[in-house]
Scaffold this motif. Sequence first.
Motif, short mmCIF file in Angstrom:
data_model
loop_
_atom_site.label_atom_id
_atom_site.label_comp_id
_atom_site.label_asym_id
_atom_site.label_seq_id
_atom_site.Cartn_x
_atom_site.Cartn_y
_atom_site.Cartn_z
N LEU A 79 -4.66 -16.34 3.27
CA LEU A 79 -5.87 -17.15 3.22
C LEU A 79 -6.77 -16.64 2.10
O LEU A 79 -6.80 -15.44 1.82
CB LEU A 79 -6.63 -17.09 4.55
CG LEU A 79 -5.95 -17.68 5.78
CD1 LEU A 79 -6.85 -17.52 7.01
CD2 LEU A 79 -5.58 -19.14 5.59
N SER A 80 -7.51 -17.55 1.50
CA SER A 80 -8.41 -17.17 0.41
C SER A 80 -9.63 -16.44 0.94
O SER A 80 -9.96 -16.51 2.13
CB SER A 80 -8.86 -18.43 -0.34
OG SER A 80 -9.69 -19.23 0.51
N ALA A 81 -10.32 -15.75 0.04
CA ALA A 81 -11.55 -15.06 0.41
C ALA A 81 -12.58 -16.05 0.91
O ALA A 81 -13.37 -15.74 1.82
CB ALA A 81 -12.09 -14.28 -0.79
N GLU A 82 -12.59 -17.25 0.34
CA GLU A 82 -13.55 -18.27 0.77
C GLU A 82 -13.29 -18.70 2.21
O GLU A 82 -14.23 -18.87 3.00
CB GLU A 82 -13.47 -19.49 -0.16
CG GLU A 82 -13.97 -19.26 -1.56
CD GLU A 82 -12.99 -18.48 -2.43
OE1 GLU A 82 -13.42 -17.98 -3.49
OE2 GLU A 82 -11.79 -18.36 -2.05
N THR A 83 -12.02 -18.85 2.58
CA THR A 83 -11.69 -19.22 3.95
C THR A 83 -12.02 -18.09 4.92
O THR A 83 -12.54 -18.34 6.01
CB THR A 83 -10.20 -19.60 4.07
OG1 THR A 83 -9.96 -20.76 3.25
CG2 THR A 83 -9.81 -19.92 5.50
N LEU A 84 -11.73 -16.85 4.53
CA LEU A 84 -12.08 -15.72 5.39
C LEU A 84 -13.59 -15.68 5.63
O LEU A 84 -14.04 -15.36 6.73
CB LEU A 84 -11.61 -14.41 4.76
CG LEU A 84 -10.09 -14.18 4.70
CD1 LEU A 84 -9.80 -12.82 4.08
CD2 LEU A 84 -9.45 -14.29 6.08
N ALA A 85 -14.35 -15.99 4.60
CA ALA A 85 -15.81 -16.01 4.75
C ALA A 85 -16.23 -17.11 5.71
O ALA A 85 -17.17 -16.94 6.50
CB ALA A 85 -16.48 -16.21 3.38
#
Length: 425
Positions: free
Chosen positions: A292-298
């Motif tokens: 998962l991307s950093a944006e999704t984790l955020a």
Amino acid sequence: MTRLILTAFATLVAIGLWAGTMFIGTSEGWWKSPIVASDSADDFNKMVREKVEQEHIGNFGFILIENGEIAGRWTVSSGLPVDQNSVYQVASLGKWLTAWGVLALVEDGQIDIDAPVSKYLTRWQLPESQFDHSGVTIRRLLSHTAGLDDSLGYNGFDQQSDIQTLEASLTRAEDASPGKSGIVKVGLVPGDEWKYSGGGYTLLQLLVEEVSGLSFDDHMKTRIFEPLGMMRTTFDHEEALKMGLAENFTPTGTTEPFRWYTALAATSLFTSPADMAKFVQVQVPGGSQSVLSAETLAQIATPHASTMGADIWGLGAMLYAPNNRGGFIIGHDGNNEPAINTAVRFDPDTGDGIVILETGSSLLATELAGEWVFWKTGNVDNLAFAVVLESAILWAFVGGLILLLIGLLIGWRQSLGLLKQKRVD
């Protein structure tokens, strides 16, 4: 008469202040102390182990993580030996990983997180209701804000042969927890409020199968578990049996088999302490995982639901308490019969975390994870607050009753004084 009115007013104000103090003080931890006075991971680890060895009957797997690195790990068993690779059924803790499986489909461009879930379903649809089903979006299902009112809770089945089909379970789950209808339907305005829904995650299980073309477990394996190196994690009960399961203890110290479920996504993940530690470690700041991307984790750690004024849910993860850095301690707990209790907490800003998988106690993992949150942040964990809220309400009631009696006594004496004054006059 004026004095009587003032006494009544003062009494009501005192009761209100007392009740407010009890509620706020409990939520803010005013009369709570950390489980250990120092900030040493070794001290915390030692204190928890002593408590478990003194109080726990059953299996217990523990891992403490500091700055993304293992700072303590151990296991305790009252029966057959267990280690960090022993597999446990972890109940609702699996919802956090289910969310990753759904969000992977979003990142792959296969689904729109803000689209109605019905857009992707052919095998089953929500029953008609007075509400607009277009508001039952994937994002809201992940955050328990889609308006589903099932409040499930699945108890599972004794035998594999008893398992319902996914569609039949969504229509009416035969293994619904006591007091629940087992019917997955829209009973609230979608998006209006948070209401926990195990049925919503069973619906997401169906979504994953429909969109991926795979069984739910196969999608989770190929898209999440294998890329993360979680080789002892599965939603397949038969595979878990082959791996070798830690014994499922009851509170009395006896054992019984783990139960079988249709609702895999909601409540039937099998995993080990070591694999859950890997899951936490891949999320540390600057981690290299590519699932998962950093944006999704955020987004997972961003508030999507609140109750009683507190942010409590992201996308698939609970928000337990502010981490004092502008974010939240996140994770999930699991709890199921006879005495399964699992808890994982993680601070995305520091890489600190805790993993507890156990059988034999219905609340010990949650209690100790809450202690970790308070030790780390000085903030009361939302689940820890929920556990002690009943006690706080009782103290508020008792104190309020005492204040009321004092007010009535003062008022009675003032009334006697007024009567005497009238006689003199």
